[in-house]
Scaffold this motif. Structure first.
Motif, PDB file in Angstrom:
ATOM      1  N   ALA A 104     -32.943  -3.031  -0.503  1.00 54.91           N
ATOM      2  CA  ALA A 104     -31.750  -3.091  -1.358  1.00 54.91           C
ATOM      3  C   ALA A 104     -30.513  -3.362  -0.507  1.00 54.91           C
ATOM      4  CB  ALA A 104     -31.585  -1.796  -2.150  1.00 54.91           C
ATOM      5  N   GLN A 105     -30.444  -2.751   0.665  1.00 50.47           N
ATOM      6  CA  GLN A 105     -29.293  -2.973   1.526  1.00 50.47           C
ATOM      7  C   GLN A 105     -29.250  -4.413   2.044  1.00 50.47           C
ATOM      8  OE1 GLN A 105     -28.763   0.144   4.463  1.00 50.47           O
ATOM      9  NE2 GLN A 105     -28.768   1.728   2.890  1.00 50.47           N
ATOM     10  N   THR A 106     -30.394  -4.996   2.290  1.00 53.66           N
ATOM     11  CA  THR A 106     -30.432  -6.405   2.699  1.00 53.66           C
ATOM     12  C   THR A 106     -29.824  -7.287   1.607  1.00 53.66           C
ATOM     13  OG1 THR A 106     -32.349  -6.095   4.143  1.00 53.66           O
ATOM     14  CG2 THR A 106     -31.977  -8.328   3.294  1.00 53.66           C
ATOM     15  N   ILE A 107     -30.201  -7.024   0.373  1.00 49.74           N
ATOM     16  CA  ILE A 107     -29.632  -7.792  -0.748  1.00 49.74           C
ATOM     17  C   ILE A 107     -28.131  -7.524  -0.853  1.00 49.74           C
ATOM     18  CG2 ILE A 107     -29.675  -8.166  -3.252  1.00 49.74           C
ATOM     19  CD1 ILE A 107     -32.698  -7.254  -3.076  1.00 49.74           C
ATOM     20  N   LYS A 108     -27.728  -6.289  -0.660  1.00 44.07           N
ATOM     21  CA  LYS A 108     -26.307  -5.934  -0.712  1.00 44.07           C
ATOM     22  C   LYS A 108     -25.524  -6.721   0.337  1.00 44.07           C
ATOM     23  CE  LYS A 108     -22.839  -3.616  -2.358  1.00 44.07           C
ATOM     24  NZ  LYS A 108     -22.364  -3.910  -3.714  1.00 44.07           N
ATOM     25  N   TYR A 109     -26.087  -6.889   1.530  1.00 38.07           N
ATOM     26  CA  TYR A 109     -25.410  -7.675   2.562  1.00 38.07           C
ATOM     27  C   TYR A 109     -25.161  -9.103   2.064  1.00 38.07           C
ATOM     28  CZ  TYR A 109     -27.476  -4.117   5.760  1.00 38.07           C
ATOM     29  OH  TYR A 109     -27.882  -2.970   6.378  1.00 38.07           O
ATOM     30  N   ALA A 110     -26.187  -9.699   1.471  1.00 41.73           N
ATOM     31  CA  ALA A 110     -26.051 -11.075   0.974  1.00 41.73           C
ATOM     32  C   ALA A 110     -25.011 -11.146  -0.149  1.00 41.73           C
ATOM     33  CB  ALA A 110     -27.404 -11.602   0.497  1.00 41.73           C
ATOM     34  N   ASP A 111     -24.972 -10.130  -0.979  1.00 35.91           N
ATOM     35  CA  ASP A 111     -23.989 -10.053  -2.066  1.00 35.91           C
ATOM     36  C   ASP A 111     -22.576  -9.951  -1.493  1.00 35.91           C
ATOM     37  OD1 ASP A 111     -23.104  -9.721  -4.800  1.00 35.91           O
ATOM     38  OD2 ASP A 111     -23.051  -7.558  -4.475  1.00 35.91           O
ATOM     39  N   MET A 135     -16.385  -3.271   4.288  1.00 32.05           N
ATOM     40  CA  MET A 135     -16.579  -2.749   5.639  1.00 32.05           C
ATOM     41  C   MET A 135     -17.013  -1.280   5.589  1.00 32.05           C
ATOM     42  SD  MET A 135     -16.711  -3.663   8.736  1.00 32.05           S
ATOM     43  CE  MET A 135     -15.830  -5.189   8.902  1.00 32.05           C
ATOM     44  N   THR A 136     -16.468  -0.520   4.674  1.00 29.38           N
ATOM     45  CA  THR A 136     -16.864   0.883   4.518  1.00 29.38           C
ATOM     46  C   THR A 136     -18.337   0.972   4.143  1.00 29.38           C
ATOM     47  OG1 THR A 136     -14.617   1.514   3.902  1.00 29.38           O
ATOM     48  CG2 THR A 136     -16.371   3.025   3.267  1.00 29.38           C
ATOM     49  N   ILE A 137     -18.767   0.113   3.245  1.00 30.36           N
ATOM     50  CA  ILE A 137     -20.192   0.075   2.862  1.00 30.36           C
ATOM     51  C   ILE A 137     -21.039  -0.301   4.074  1.00 30.36           C
ATOM     52  CG2 ILE A 137     -21.925  -1.203   1.522  1.00 30.36           C
ATOM     53  CD1 ILE A 137     -19.762  -1.381  -0.721  1.00 30.36           C
ATOM     54  N   LEU A 138     -20.637  -1.338   4.793  1.00 31.90           N
ATOM     55  CA  LEU A 138     -21.419  -1.805   5.936  1.00 31.90           C
ATOM     56  C   LEU A 138     -21.539  -0.743   7.030  1.00 31.90           C
ATOM     57  CD1 LEU A 138     -20.147  -5.477   6.139  1.00 31.90           C
ATOM     58  CD2 LEU A 138     -22.437  -4.707   5.446  1.00 31.90           C
ATOM     59  N   LYS A 139     -20.549   0.102   7.165  1.00 27.75           N
ATOM     60  CA  LYS A 139     -20.606   1.145   8.195  1.00 27.75           C
ATOM     61  C   LYS A 139     -21.655   2.203   7.901  1.00 27.75           C
ATOM     62  CE  LYS A 139     -16.021   0.451  10.048  1.00 27.75           C
ATOM     63  NZ  LYS A 139     -14.648   0.927  10.158  1.00 27.75           N
ATOM     64  N   VAL A 140     -22.029   2.355   6.629  1.00 28.05           N
ATOM     65  CA  VAL A 140     -23.033   3.385   6.294  1.00 28.05           C
ATOM     66  C   VAL A 140     -24.366   2.796   5.835  1.00 28.05           C
ATOM     67  CG1 VAL A 140     -21.270   5.114   5.744  1.00 28.05           C
ATOM     68  CG2 VAL A 140     -22.251   3.720   3.895  1.00 28.05           C
ATOM     69  N   ALA A 141     -24.360   1.580   5.351  1.00 29.61           N
ATOM     70  CA  ALA A 141     -25.586   0.939   4.849  1.00 29.61           C
ATOM     71  C   ALA A 141     -26.162   0.082   5.972  1.00 29.61           C
ATOM     72  CB  ALA A 141     -25.278   0.101   3.608  1.00 29.61           C
ATOM     73  N   THR A 142     -26.893   0.700   6.862  1.00 32.89           N
ATOM     74  CA  THR A 142     -27.324   0.038   8.097  1.00 32.89           C
ATOM     75  C   THR A 142     -28.843  -0.136   8.192  1.00 32.89           C
ATOM     76  OG1 THR A 142     -27.342   2.175   9.227  1.00 32.89           O
ATOM     77  CG2 THR A 142     -25.311   0.871   9.381  1.00 32.89           C
ATOM     78  N   LYS A 143     -29.543   0.071   7.090  1.00 29.34           N
ATOM     79  CA  LYS A 143     -31.006   0.030   7.136  1.00 29.34           C
ATOM     80  C   LYS A 143     -31.595  -1.346   6.859  1.00 29.34           C
ATOM     81  CE  LYS A 143     -31.194   3.436   4.099  1.00 29.34           C
ATOM     82  NZ  LYS A 143     -31.595   4.523   3.205  1.00 29.34           N
ATOM     83  N   GLY A 144     -30.813  -2.274   6.358  1.00 26.34           N
ATOM     84  CA  GLY A 144     -31.322  -3.580   5.963  1.00 26.34           C
ATOM     85  C   GLY A 144     -31.609  -4.476   7.153  1.00 26.34           C
ATOM     86  N   ASP A 145     -31.876  -5.745   6.851  1.00 26.10           N
ATOM     87  CA  ASP A 145     -32.183  -6.726   7.891  1.00 26.10           C
ATOM     88  C   ASP A 145     -31.056  -6.768   8.918  1.00 26.10           C
ATOM     89  OD1 ASP A 145     -33.959  -9.339   8.486  1.00 26.10           O
ATOM     90  OD2 ASP A 145     -31.831  -9.727   8.908  1.00 26.10           O
ATOM     91  N   LYS A 146     -31.411  -6.558  10.175  1.00 26.72           N
ATOM     92  CA  LYS A 146     -30.405  -6.434  11.252  1.00 26.72           C
ATOM     93  C   LYS A 146     -29.650  -7.743  11.499  1.00 26.72           C
ATOM     94  CE  LYS A 146     -31.467  -2.169  11.828  1.00 26.72           C
ATOM     95  NZ  LYS A 146     -30.885  -1.290  10.833  1.00 26.72           N
TER      96      LYS A 146
END
Length: 166
Positions: A104-111, A135-146
């Motif tokens: 889900a976090q990988t998809i969130k990055y693309a979004d 940026m706040t989301i990215l600082k905590v959502a770190t499990k997706g595709d690196k």
């Protein structure tokens, strides 16, 4: 239609899916990327979406796809939480997103990648707030595709810097 352009809405989820496809070939991720806004932005229910998905893929993949779409659906919306201001809703949403799966976090990055470019170009007054929320989301959502994470993190940083230069 997209809020910040004259494009049909479908182009956004297609771009999100295409971005994800550069990092994975898992059908449930690609399908969820394409469908990530359906529950949030339409009257389609989880049950209806699952029923539709089961006509296209086996039950296990349909279940996984729905789970991802649910994870990507905002919970702390203005309609459901009118007593909370935007900052409060986004803080709660960020904490929720932190708990979502790596897929889900990988998809969130693309979004985020797709939205940040469009919003920065179209609404420079709102863009700083939006980019800071990303940026706040990215600082905590770190499990997706690196690799995708690094690309999106750099893009959000770049957009913030470019806005400051304007």
């Amino acid at each position: 239609m997209r809020k910040y352009s004259d494009e049909r809405y479908i182009v956004h989820p297609i771009r999100v899916m295409k971005t994800c496809s550069a990092y994975t070939d898992k059908i449930q991720i690609l399908a969820a990327a394409l469908l990530h806004d359906v529950l949030e932005d339409t009257s389609v229910t989880e049950e209806q979406l699952l029923s539709f998905l089961e006509t296209l893929m086996d039950k296990n993949v349909a279940d996984q796809t729905l789970k991802l779409v649910v994870e990507l659906t905002d919970v702390y919306t203005k309609e459901v939480y009118p007593h909370l201001n935007r900052k409060q809703r986004k803080e709660k949403e960020t904490l929720r997103i932190e708990q979502t799966s790596a897929d889900a976090q990988t998809i969130k990055y693309a979004d985020i990648l797709d939205n940040c470019k469009e919003i920065t170009a179209a609404d420079p007054h709102f863009a700083p707030r939006f980019l800071k929320e990303c940026m706040t989301i990215l600082k905590v959502a770190t499990k997706g595709d690196k690799q995708l994470y690094e690309k999106v993190y750099k893009e959000v940083q770049t957009e913030l810097v470019n806005l400051r230069k304007r």
